[in-house]
Design an enzyme around this catalytic site. Structure first.
Site, PDB file in Angstrom:
ATOM      1  N   SER A   1       0.823  -1.206   0.000  1.00  0.00           N
ATOM      2  CA  SER A   1       0.000   0.000   0.000  1.00  0.00           C
ATOM      3  C   SER A   1       0.855   1.253   0.000  1.00  0.00           C
ATOM      4  O   SER A   1       1.913   1.308   0.608  1.00  0.00           O
ATOM      5  CB  SER A   1      -0.885  -0.003   1.235  1.00  0.00           C
ATOM      6  OG  SER A   1      -1.356   1.289   1.478  1.00  0.00           O
ATOM      7  N   LYS A   2       0.370   2.247  -0.717  1.00  0.00           N
ATOM      8  CA  LYS A   2       1.105   3.506  -0.800  1.00  0.00           C
ATOM      9  C   LYS A   2       0.779   4.405   0.394  1.00  0.00           C
ATOM     10  O   LYS A   2       1.330   5.483   0.522  1.00  0.00           O
ATOM     11  CB  LYS A   2       0.751   4.237  -2.102  1.00  0.00           C
ATOM     12  CG  LYS A   2       1.502   3.693  -3.304  1.00  0.00           C
ATOM     13  CD  LYS A   2       2.831   4.414  -3.489  1.00  0.00           C
ATOM     14  CE  LYS A   2       3.580   3.877  -4.695  1.00  0.00           C
ATOM     15  NZ  LYS A   2       5.012   3.923  -4.565  1.00  0.00           N
TER      16      LYS A   2
END
Ligand code: GLU
Length: 373
Positions: free
Chosen positions: A264-265
């Site tokens: 996930s960013k």
């Protein structure tokens, strides 16, 4: 000097655009381990040519985080006596201080017919992109300005029209790249875009700057994330156009969650600082990150930095996604916490509590807490 006797030179080339993420730490660590394993030199280079994306203070923060984790640099902007100073004979190591060099190299390519002026307006390029998307074609520059005559170019320059310089990718043929991790990969030149090399503000794009700098800084091994793999044929062509030998490339596999989705960013999930703040020990993080794509091919899982340096080898990096398994990270962290003496733990605990403003606990109470198994 024969090729085999050449010094190994690696580099970590971050863009100072915010926090240090797990992927950047992995790249920096692998470049460092490889350089140290071969008694080579590890360079820090700051890629700040996209001035719109810069975040104040991120270079200082990155240098401090790397130092805390034990990832060292021999050349570049280093923290010396509390101040950032550039060190090394290949400087400056900050790309915004090297713009005239890139401009000169872009001009050399134009003269050699390997690059060309492009005067297309943003509006034209937008319309072109929309048209290509509507036709389900990959968006690419249509090479209109490659056909301009010398007189037309001269007239446009005289008239003061804004321009960029584009790479003239061969219109046929294939470019074959060799990667230490991914092996041989062939690209048809027709799928490669005539990339902008020099922007209208006079700054280079990443593609020009990275090739010029890796060459001039005598980098022998480029270690970076696999997201740069599609750019590599363009870089190979640039090396050819300049008449330079390309360095060796090692692209590191994508870091994924245990369910194989892309990590996930969201900042909290990927920022190294947030893991340190949560109480993960630097040595646990390093040990854990070392396994993001590398494997000693033995049963050993606990590695100190010096053991990593001794055993690390790019040949043992695999191309399948590196799994970021926080259960494993917790296990490693607990191993390192248990290996600490009570005194060391007490010091760490104090630091941790200070940050949370909970320093009201008495010394005796804290000593009792660290006694607990
Ligand atoms: N500045 C690029 C980045 O931030 C460097 C890529 C490379 O290592 O070539 O990822």
């Amino acid at each position: 000097m024969s090729d085999s006797a050449k010094t190994i030179r690696t580099r970590f080339a971050p863009s100072p655009t915010g926090f240090v993420n797990i992927g950047s730490l992995r790249t920096a660590l692998f470049a460092f381990l490889f350089a140290r394993h071969h008694s080579g030199v590890n360079v820090l280079r700051v890629e700040d040519t996209d001035q719109t994306r810069l975040v104040e203070g991120s270079l200082e923060n990155m240098i401090a985080v790397m130092k805390n984790l034990g990832v060292e640099f021999d050349e570049g902007p280093l923290l010396l006596d509390g101040m950032i100073k550039q060190q090394g004979e290949f400087g400056p190591y900050i790309q915004s201080e090297r713009t005239s060099l890139y401009q000169q190299h872009a001009q050399d390519l134009v003269k050699a017919g390997k690059a060309y002026y492009c005067f297309c307006t943003v509006e034209r390029l937008d319309a072109l992109r929309k048209e290509q998307v509507a036709l389900k074609q990959p968006p690419m520059y249509d090479r209109l300005c490659k056909k301009l005559s010398e007189q037309e170019i001269e007239a446009n320059l005289q008239a003061g029209f804004e321009y960029v310089i584009r790479q003239a990718i061969p219109e046929s043929g294939t470019t074959v790249i060799e990667d230490l991790v991914y092996g041989k990969i062939s690209y048809e030149n027709v799928v490669l875009d005539d990339q902008v090399l020099l922007k209208s503000d006079g700054f280079p794009t990443y593609h020009l700057a990275v090739v010029v700098d890796d060459h001039l800084m005598e980098i022998s091994h480029v270690v970076r994330g696999e997201d740069w793999l599609p750019s590599t044929p363009k870089h190979f062509l640039l090396y050819q156009d300049f008449g330079w030998t390309a360095p060796a490339f090692a692209h590191l596999p994508l870091i994924v969650n245990p369910d194989k989705t892309k990590l996930s960013k969201r900042q909290g999930d990927v920022s190294v600082e947030s893991y340190l703040q949560k109480g993960y020990l630097p040595e646990a993080l390093i040990n854990f990150i070392a396994f993001m794509g590398w494997n000693p091919k033995t049963e050993q899982e606990i590695f100190s930095m010096s053991e990593l340096i001794e055993q690390f080898d790019l040949a043992k990096v695999n191309k399948s996604g590196a799994v970021f398994d926080t259960v494993k990270l917790d296990w490693m962290n607990s191993h390192y916490i248990r290996a600490k003496s009570n005194q060391e733990l007490l010091e760490l605990l104090k630091l941790f509590l200070q940050e949370f403003n909970l320093s009201q606990f008495s010394q005796a109470y804290l000593e009792a807490v660290v006694e607990i198994e």
